[in-house]
Enzyme design. Structure first.
Site, short mmCIF file in Angstrom:
data_model
loop_
_atom_site.label_atom_id
_atom_site.label_comp_id
_atom_site.label_asym_id
_atom_site.label_seq_id
_atom_site.Cartn_x
_atom_site.Cartn_y
_atom_site.Cartn_z
N CYS A 115 57.24 -5.38 95.02
CA CYS A 115 56.46 -4.74 96.09
C CYS A 115 55.04 -4.47 95.61
CB CYS A 115 57.16 -3.44 96.52
SG CYS A 115 56.35 -2.64 97.91
N CYS A 116 54.91 -3.91 94.37
CA CYS A 116 53.56 -3.66 93.82
C CYS A 116 52.79 -4.97 93.67
CB CYS A 116 53.66 -2.96 92.47
SG CYS A 116 54.09 -1.21 92.55
N CYS A 198 50.87 5.07 96.60
CA CYS A 198 51.46 4.91 97.92
C CYS A 198 52.31 6.15 98.26
CB CYS A 198 52.35 3.67 97.97
SG CYS A 198 51.43 2.14 97.81
N CYS A 201 55.98 6.49 97.08
CA CYS A 201 56.17 6.37 95.62
C CYS A 201 55.39 7.43 94.85
CB CYS A 201 55.74 4.99 95.16
SG CYS A 201 56.66 3.68 95.97
N CYS A 226 51.98 0.09 87.95
CA CYS A 226 52.01 -0.95 88.98
C CYS A 226 51.60 -2.30 88.43
CB CYS A 226 51.09 -0.57 90.14
SG CYS A 226 49.36 -0.55 89.70
FE1 SF4 Z 1 55.26 -0.74 97.06
FE2 SF4 Z 1 55.53 1.74 96.07
FE3 SF4 Z 1 54.23 -0.17 94.68
FE4 SF4 Z 1 53.18 0.91 96.91
S1 SF4 Z 1 53.57 1.95 94.95
S2 SF4 Z 1 53.17 -1.20 96.37
S3 SF4 Z 1 55.00 1.16 98.20
S4 SF4 Z 1 56.39 -0.09 95.22
#
Ligand code: SF4
Length: 247
Positions: A115-116, A198, A201, A226
């Site tokens: 996701c990151c 985010c 998170c 991240c």
């Molecule tokens: Fe995805 Fe969380 Fe990373 Fe944002 S911080 S990109 S929502 S995993």
């Protein structure tokens, strides 16, 4: 508006502006990756006031707090400038959500990292494409690795220069500057969020806790990055042992 800075802060500002001017002079395209944290507010002020040739961009992952977007708007209004906003690739995002589910980052470190990668790293790669140098808000006191760094260093991972104009600033210097200049900042900082990413998170931390403890709190401490910056190890605290008689 006339403002008075302490001698220490005035010297830090002088040195940071000098770094920004030198980098803008000596390198082709210079960009600042703005995370909209408190260091970013200082760097935005320094760049847009003293060296506006440096391009500022930020990444809207699609999962930011509303307070973060409000800060972006307040900064743009204050300086009457636009910050370039990069977004994740729409098709990749649709595919990831269809295959994994909207909040799948809680399920495993692998899904969290993917996701990151999709929401942050890929847009970041697009944003720095063709740049010769990128500016970061890294400060020496933030971690053991950062304590070793130089103000300007070749960044192997992205094959461009990484510039750290705030390297010598302490956290108190950052806040003193924000208050002295009456800069806007993310209101979540006043609610226990020293580090803001985010919304799903990030959570508030207790007083005295590691400032990063609220990021990806469900993972173990080693994996909580991240990927934009190398993993951070806290600076070890050395406790002096009482001396034994005769030693
Ligand atoms: Fe995805 Fe969380 Fe990373 Fe944002 S911080 S990109 S929502 S995993």
């Amino acid at each position: 508006m006339q403002i008075t800075l302490s001698n220490r802060l005035a010297a830090l500002v002088h040195d940071s502006v000098e770094v920004l001017e030198r980098v803008a002079r000596e390198h082709g395209r210079v960009v600042y990756a703005n995370s909209l944290g408190v260091e970013s507010v200082v760097l935005t002020d320094l760049i847009w006031t003293h060296e506006p040739s440096i391009g500022i961009f930020t990444i809207d992952t699609g999962r930011l707090h509303e307070e973060t977007r409000e800060l972006l708007e307040r900064l743009e209004r204050r300086y009457q400038r636009r910050m370039e906003v990069f977004h994740p690739d729409g098709a990749a995002l649709d595919r990831w959500i269809r295959e994994n589910g909207i909040n799948a980052f809680y399920e495993s470190e692998g899904l969290r990292r993917s996701c990151c990668e999709m929401r942050k790293l890929e847009p970041f790669s697009r944003a720095i494409a063709g740049a010769d140098a990128w500016i970061t808000g890294v400060r020496r006191e933030q971690s053991a690795e950062r304590a070793q760094g130089e103000v300007i260093e070749w960044d192997e991972r992205y094959a461009l220069w990484q510039v750290r104009p705030l390297l010598e600033w302490r956290e108190q210097d950052v806040w003193d500057y924000v208050h002295a200049r009456r800069l806007p900042y993310n209101s979540l900082h006043d609610k226990g969020y020293p580090s803001i990413g985010c919304a799903p998170c990030t959570r508030a931390v207790a007083a005295g806790e590691d400032p990063r403890a609220g990021r990806w709190w469900w993972e173990n401490a080693e994996s909580r990055e991240c990927g934009l910056q190398p993993r951070r190890q806290p600076i070890p605290i050395v406790v002096e042992q009482p001396r034994r008689a005769g030693c």
